[in-house]
Design a protein around this motif. Structure first.
Motif, mmCIF file in Angstrom:
data_model
loop_
_atom_site.group_PDB
_atom_site.id
_atom_site.type_symbol
_atom_site.label_atom_id
_atom_site.label_comp_id
_atom_site.label_asym_id
_atom_site.label_seq_id
_atom_site.Cartn_x
_atom_site.Cartn_y
_atom_site.Cartn_z
ATOM 1 N N ILE A 282 0.959 -1.203 0.330
ATOM 2 C CA ILE A 282 -0.385 -0.134 -0.230
ATOM 3 C C ILE A 282 1.382 1.188 0.004
ATOM 4 C CG2 ILE A 282 -1.953 -1.339 1.035
ATOM 5 C CD1 ILE A 282 -0.597 0.299 3.708
ATOM 6 N N THR A 283 0.217 2.376 -0.041
ATOM 7 C CA THR A 283 0.865 3.736 -0.334
ATOM 8 C C THR A 283 0.422 4.374 0.980
ATOM 9 O OG1 THR A 283 -0.517 5.412 -1.904
ATOM 10 C CG2 THR A 283 0.888 4.002 -2.865
ATOM 11 N N TYR A 284 1.372 5.308 1.862
ATOM 12 C CA TYR A 284 0.430 6.031 2.651
ATOM 13 C C TYR A 284 1.549 7.301 2.533
ATOM 14 C CZ TYR A 284 5.003 4.622 5.790
ATOM 15 O OH TYR A 284 6.158 4.777 5.875
ATOM 16 N N ASP A 285 1.186 8.842 3.075
ATOM 17 C CA ASP A 285 1.649 9.665 3.119
ATOM 18 C C ASP A 285 1.902 10.341 4.691
ATOM 19 O OD1 ASP A 285 2.555 11.763 3.192
ATOM 20 O OD2 ASP A 285 0.103 13.139 3.369
ATOM 21 N N PRO A 286 3.674 9.785 5.176
ATOM 22 C CA PRO A 286 4.132 10.265 5.871
ATOM 23 C C PRO A 286 4.004 12.056 6.127
ATOM 24 C CG PRO A 286 5.499 10.794 4.333
ATOM 25 C CD PRO A 286 4.114 9.772 3.754
ATOM 26 N N ASN A 287 3.536 13.001 5.424
ATOM 27 C CA ASN A 287 3.206 13.443 5.908
ATOM 28 C C ASN A 287 1.940 14.229 5.758
ATOM 29 O OD1 ASN A 287 6.196 14.225 6.005
ATOM 30 N ND2 ASN A 287 6.506 14.406 3.467
ATOM 31 N N TRP A 288 0.888 13.773 6.580
ATOM 32 C CA TRP A 288 -0.236 13.784 6.334
ATOM 33 C C TRP A 288 -1.024 14.670 6.556
ATOM 34 C CZ3 TRP A 288 -3.609 13.149 10.504
ATOM 35 C CH2 TRP A 288 -3.049 13.209 11.362
ATOM 36 N N LEU A 289 -0.062 15.807 7.817
ATOM 37 C CA LEU A 289 -1.071 16.086 8.980
ATOM 38 C C LEU A 289 -0.889 17.896 8.407
ATOM 39 C CD1 LEU A 289 -2.255 16.943 11.799
ATOM 40 C CD2 LEU A 289 0.020 17.439 12.219
ATOM 41 N N SER A 290 0.153 17.693 7.536
ATOM 42 C CA SER A 290 -0.235 19.319 6.280
ATOM 43 C C SER A 290 -1.776 19.035 5.745
ATOM 44 C CB SER A 290 0.925 19.166 5.712
ATOM 45 O OG SER A 290 0.868 20.653 4.647
ATOM 46 N N LEU A 291 -2.002 17.765 5.128
ATOM 47 C CA LEU A 291 -3.283 17.423 4.146
ATOM 48 C C LEU A 291 -4.223 17.656 5.421
ATOM 49 C CD1 LEU A 291 -4.538 17.482 1.704
ATOM 50 C CD2 LEU A 291 -3.786 14.820 1.885
ATOM 51 N N TRP A 292 -4.778 16.996 5.831
ATOM 52 C CA TRP A 292 -5.531 16.457 7.810
ATOM 53 C C TRP A 292 -5.810 17.541 7.449
ATOM 54 C CZ3 TRP A 292 -4.612 12.382 4.307
ATOM 55 C CH2 TRP A 292 -6.345 11.476 4.716
ATOM 56 N N SER A 293 -4.446 19.046 8.465
ATOM 57 C CA SER A 293 -4.579 19.989 8.511
ATOM 58 C C SER A 293 -5.661 21.015 7.856
ATOM 59 C CB SER A 293 -3.755 21.032 9.578
ATOM 60 O OG SER A 293 -2.696 20.100 10.525
ATOM 61 N N ARG A 294 -6.043 21.082 6.320
ATOM 62 C CA ARG A 294 -6.451 21.645 5.509
ATOM 63 C C ARG A 294 -7.455 21.735 5.660
ATOM 64 N NH1 ARG A 294 -2.282 22.505 0.429
ATOM 65 N NH2 ARG A 294 -3.109 24.035 -0.335
ATOM 66 N N ARG A 295 -8.324 20.011 5.206
ATOM 67 C CA ARG A 295 -9.034 19.706 5.367
ATOM 68 C C ARG A 295 -10.027 19.650 6.805
ATOM 69 N NH1 ARG A 295 -8.858 13.583 3.780
ATOM 70 N NH2 ARG A 295 -11.202 14.169 2.953
ATOM 71 N N PHE A 296 -9.662 19.481 7.955
ATOM 72 C CA PHE A 296 -10.206 19.249 8.587
ATOM 73 C C PHE A 296 -10.195 20.513 10.070
ATOM 74 C CE2 PHE A 296 -9.831 15.512 6.991
ATOM 75 C CZ PHE A 296 -10.853 15.471 6.492
ATOM 76 N N ALA A 297 -10.525 20.661 10.967
ATOM 77 C CA ALA A 297 -10.714 21.721 12.006
ATOM 78 C C ALA A 297 -9.863 21.072 13.097
ATOM 79 C CB ALA A 297 -11.458 22.380 12.836
ATOM 80 N N ASP A 298 -9.967 19.636 12.747
ATOM 81 C CA ASP A 298 -8.954 18.502 13.800
ATOM 82 C C ASP A 298 -8.622 17.326 13.257
ATOM 83 O OD1 ASP A 298 -8.229 17.125 16.102
ATOM 84 O OD2 ASP A 298 -9.642 17.244 16.906
ATOM 85 N N PRO A 299 -7.572 17.704 13.016
ATOM 86 C CA PRO A 299 -7.360 16.275 12.167
ATOM 87 C C PRO A 299 -7.479 14.971 12.877
ATOM 88 C CG PRO A 299 -5.431 18.458 12.313
ATOM 89 C CD PRO A 299 -6.551 18.474 13.033
ATOM 90 N N LEU A 300 -6.983 14.547 13.527
ATOM 91 C CA LEU A 300 -7.062 13.347 14.184
ATOM 92 C C LEU A 300 -9.295 13.138 14.312
ATOM 93 C CD1 LEU A 300 -5.062 13.498 17.855
ATOM 94 C CD2 LEU A 300 -4.814 12.083 15.697
ATOM 95 N N ASP A 301 -10.249 14.026 13.923
ATOM 96 C CA ASP A 301 -11.510 13.289 13.794
ATOM 97 C C ASP A 301 -12.030 12.827 12.918
ATOM 98 O OD1 ASP A 301 -12.091 15.330 15.809
ATOM 99 O OD2 ASP A 301 -13.100 16.268 14.419
ATOM 100 N N ASP A 302 -10.738 12.735 11.559
ATOM 101 C CA ASP A 302 -10.476 11.712 10.178
ATOM 102 C C ASP A 302 -9.657 10.658 9.784
ATOM 103 O OD1 ASP A 302 -12.779 11.148 8.009
ATOM 104 O OD2 ASP A 302 -10.814 11.399 7.099
ATOM 105 N N ALA A 303 -8.248 10.751 11.221
ATOM 106 C CA ALA A 303 -7.695 10.196 10.792
ATOM 107 C C ALA A 303 -7.366 8.878 11.146
ATOM 108 C CB ALA A 303 -6.071 11.134 11.540
ATOM 109 N N GLU A 304 -6.784 7.659 11.563
ATOM 110 C CA GLU A 304 -6.666 6.418 11.433
ATOM 111 C C GLU A 304 -4.878 5.835 11.927
ATOM 112 O OE1 GLU A 304 -8.301 3.882 8.579
ATOM 113 O OE2 GLU A 304 -10.208 4.389 8.946
#
Length: 251
Positions: free
Chosen positions: A123-145
């Motif tokens: 599988i592929t994964y994004d190790p820099n995910w927090l940058s993208l999730w911070s633009r998408r969600f007020a709290d990045p942990l709300d939609d992270a796994e």
């Protein structure tokens, strides 16, 4: 190598945007998401592409796409993504396949790295995910796994609800690769489940269960920008990442 696009679901979180067409026909810079995926896969050297359709299946008959084959999940409303993948069993059993969600945009380089990865399941994964999730969600942990890998790049945890950022070393992008042997591992596991349980299984749930059985899954870190379009506001983020011509603007 072949590719399979999973496009059976409606994408209800996009609201009325999918009333008249499947989720992957939501437009990014005037082109449907599925066109971005097909172009990235083709540029990476994929020779044949199939689509697993479901919601508004007849819609696909009116489109002109370089698609070799359609598989149909007639039970798309009662099943999840793993059941859609199983509709393409004969392709998966015959040759290595890249499998892609159809609500994502990614680079040809990401596909090439996945194709070159070792092992039967990758599988592929994004190790820099927090940058993208911070633009998408007020709290990045709300939609992270949760997501963790070991020193050899093997996946060790995925799919749970994280309590802190320390439990998230990256985010799965929705791209995976299966060899025929890897697919046999999946079907052997699915064959032991009650039908209703297999119907409900999503992809990260499947990967987590395979890990618990000792199955090795290679995790490939990706540095190229990418995006997921799961809600209307994601399109604004995607437009800032990818240029109208298909190039990458930035994260």
């Amino acid at each position: 190598m072949k590719a399979i696009l999973l496009a059976a679901g409606r994408g209800s979180r996009l609201g009325t945007a999918t009333d008249t067409h499947p989720k992957c026909y939501v437009s990014l810079h005037g082109r449907p998401l599925v066109r971005w995926q097909i172009e990235a896969l083709t540029a990476a050297g994929i020779g044949e592409i199939a689509v697993v359709r479901g919601y508004l299946a007849d819609f696909w008959d009116r489109q002109e796409l370089p698609v070799s084959r359609f598989f149909t999940n007639d039970r798309w409303q009662q099943t999840n993504m793993v059941a859609s993948l199983a509709c393409a069993d004969d392709w998966l059993a015959a040759a290595p396949c890249v499998v892609s969600y159809t609500d994502i945009v990614y680079s040809p380089g990401s596909v090439r790295r996945l194709m070159a990865a070792p092992g039967d399941i990758a599988i592929t994964y994004d190790p820099n995910w927090l940058s993208l999730w911070s633009r998408r969600f007020a709290d990045p942990l709300d939609d992270a796994e949760t997501f963790r890998v070991d020193a050899r790049g093997r996946l060790v945890e995925i799919g749970a609800r994280p309590k802190s950022l320390a439990e998230v070393e990256g985010q799965y992008m929705g791209l995976l690769r299966l060899t025929p042997a890897g697919w046999r591992t999946v079907t052997d596991y699915l064959g032991g489940l009650p039908a209703a349980e297999a119907d409900r299984l999503d992809m990260t749930g499947l990967l987590s269960r395979l890990l618990s059985r000792g199955v090795e899954i290679q995790a490939v870190p990706i540095a190229d920008p990418w995006c997921e379009v799961d809600q209307p506001s994601d399109l604004t983020v995607a437009e800032r990442i990818f240029s109208p011509a298909g190039g990458i603007v930035g994260r």
